[in-house]
Scaffold this motif. Structure first.
Motif, short mmCIF file in Angstrom:
data_model
loop_
_atom_site.label_atom_id
_atom_site.label_comp_id
_atom_site.label_asym_id
_atom_site.label_seq_id
_atom_site.Cartn_x
_atom_site.Cartn_y
_atom_site.Cartn_z
N THR A 129 0.84 -1.20 0.00
CA THR A 129 0.00 0.00 0.00
C THR A 129 0.88 1.25 0.00
N LYS B 83 1.42 2.90 3.28
CA LYS B 83 0.35 3.58 4.00
C LYS B 83 -0.24 2.71 5.10
N VAL C 275 -6.01 3.15 4.31
CA VAL C 275 -6.41 3.51 2.95
C VAL C 275 -7.88 3.92 2.98
N LEU D 202 -10.33 -1.66 -2.03
CA LEU D 202 -8.93 -1.67 -1.57
C LEU D 202 -8.01 -2.40 -2.55
N ARG E 297 -7.42 -0.51 -5.73
CA ARG E 297 -6.44 0.56 -5.59
C ARG E 297 -5.03 0.02 -5.40
N HIS E 298 -4.94 -1.14 -4.73
CA HIS E 298 -3.62 -1.73 -4.47
C HIS E 298 -3.67 -3.20 -4.89
#
Lengths: 316, 93
Positions: B15, B18, B21, B35, B38-39
């Motif tokens: 991530t 991070k 998220v 999630l 996005r990743h």
């Protein structure tokens, strides 16, 4: 059943003296389909604290006593996700030391209760940070009060791997009459693999050393480390292994269940190590493979996986 | 309104380091899907090949294990947060 069990003393002056000399158990039911391959498990759950960690804990405590670093006024401090903590707590109780352990808050309730039963103090660390969070906390506590603690630091202490170099490895050589061709062990602190591996390498350069790791940084293999993403223990020697195998948690769960159905009730890391041993076993012939079974199944009874269906479909 | 998913240390390499998220969706499953969109690198660590959440992956909605709610079908409200908690063993806490 023999009247006298060789190598297993019937009397001992203390639990400390019962550490080591564990049996080697043949896993015949897992050998079918293999090409003249013998599979043997080193039954480390037979140590008095219930795991392989009794050996390094005993060694590091003895080293501390001999060097003068461990005295009656010191509190033994370390980070552990369980078995080393249990070993420290047991030996500490037997020898009269206070024990304080940094443990991730999400360890199984069985572990917390065992540590509590031995009278150890537990400092819980953030479950989001896993066992690395416990390591960071223990280091910080020691840095703050170095005079208060004896901090063996199992991840960096050479006594950890030396305990296996001096005891586990010679036992395996004797128990197999020197016939072993492959050794398989999981990597946590890496003490077992490094210590046994170095001794076996000296005994015979042809013995293949195979380490086992979780195949993902997020895993359910208690006691094992995904080296690529974890704090790498100072005692780890990445050049030692001939092969390093990744094992999926699901496969370890499945084999742990199958072992119980074969009468061998062990923990999840034993299932993972057997997964690695079977990967090796299928590729070779005329081999004698020794795999380490680190602890028993009792501490994992609250785990869900016992009730799940395995890929074999035979167990429920 | 977005929801937050707390990422455990071992998964932060996927991530961009991070710790949490921001995601959106109406159910736990939708938040997790957002999630992993996005990743992408997280996907194989959270889901088995059959698309199910791997059985040792612990997901908490606020402080509740989703296994004791409606698992991935559990509805989420604005401000709810999810945590992916590593199993030391099985992660009973």
């Amino acid at each position: 059943m023999p009247a006298v069990t060789q190598g297993s003393p019937r009397t001992a002056p203390s639990v400390f003296d019962l550490i080591g000399n564990t049996p080697l158990i043949r896993l015949s039911s897992f050998e079918s389909g293999l090409r003249n391959v013998e599979l043997w498990a080193k039954a480390e759950w037979r140590n008095p604290g219930g795991s392989v960690k009794d050996r390094p804990a005993a060694r590091m405590i003895l080293d501390g006593e001999r060097s003068g670093a461990l005295t009656r006024d010191k509190i033994l401090l370390d980070a552990t996700s369980g078995n080393t903590g249990i070993a420290y707590a047991m030996i500490g109780a037997a020898r009269g030391y206070r024990v304080r352990l940094c443990v991730p808050e999400n360890v199984t309730p069985e572990r917390k209760r065992i540590l509590h039963a031995f009278g150890a103090e537990i400092v819980f660390t953030d479950p989001m940070e896993g066992s690395d969070g416990a390591i960071v906390r223990a280091k910080a506590m020691y840095a703050e009060s170095p005079d208060l603690y004896f901090y063996p630091d199992q991840y960096s202490n050479p006594g950890n791997w030396k305990s296996h170099y001096d005891t586990t490895a010679p036992e395996i050589i004797e128990q197999t009459n020197g016939r072993l061709t492959h050794f398989v062990a999981g990597l946590g602190t890496s003490g077992t693999f490094v210590g046994v591996g170095r001794r076996l390498r000296e005994f015979s350069s042809s013995i293949r050393l195979i380490s086992v790791q979780p195949d993902s940084p997020l895993h359910g293999l208690e006691g094992l480390k995904h080296m690529a993403t974890a704090i790498v223990p100072a005692i780890y020697d990445p050049t030692l292994a001939d092969e390093d195998l990744g094992v999926a948690t699901e496969e370890a769960f499945d084999l742990t269940r199958r072992l119980a159905r074969a009468g061998v009730f062990v923990g999840i890391s034993s299932g993972a190590n057997l997964a690695g041993a079977l990967q090796v076993a299928r590729q070779v012939s005329d081999a004698v493979i020794v795999v380490v079974f680190c602890d028993g199944g009792e501490k994992y009874l609250s785990e869900r996986f016992w009730d799940e269906r395995g890929s074999s479909g035979a167990d429920q | 309104m977005p929801n937050t998913i707390h990422i455990p240390t071992p998964l932060r390499p996927f991530t961009d380091k991070k710790e949490s998220v921001e995601v959106s969706g109406n159910t736990v499953g939708e938040l997790l899907a957002d999630l992993t969109t996005r990743h992408e690198g997280l996907k194989r660590h959270l889901y088995a090949d059959d698309g199910k959440l791997r059985n040792f992956v612990n997901v908490y909605l606020n402080d509740e294990d989703i296994r004791y709610l409606q698992r991935e079908k559990t509805p989420v409200k604005a401000g709810d947060s999810l945590s992916i908690v590593p199993s030391v063993a099985g992660g009973v806490r």
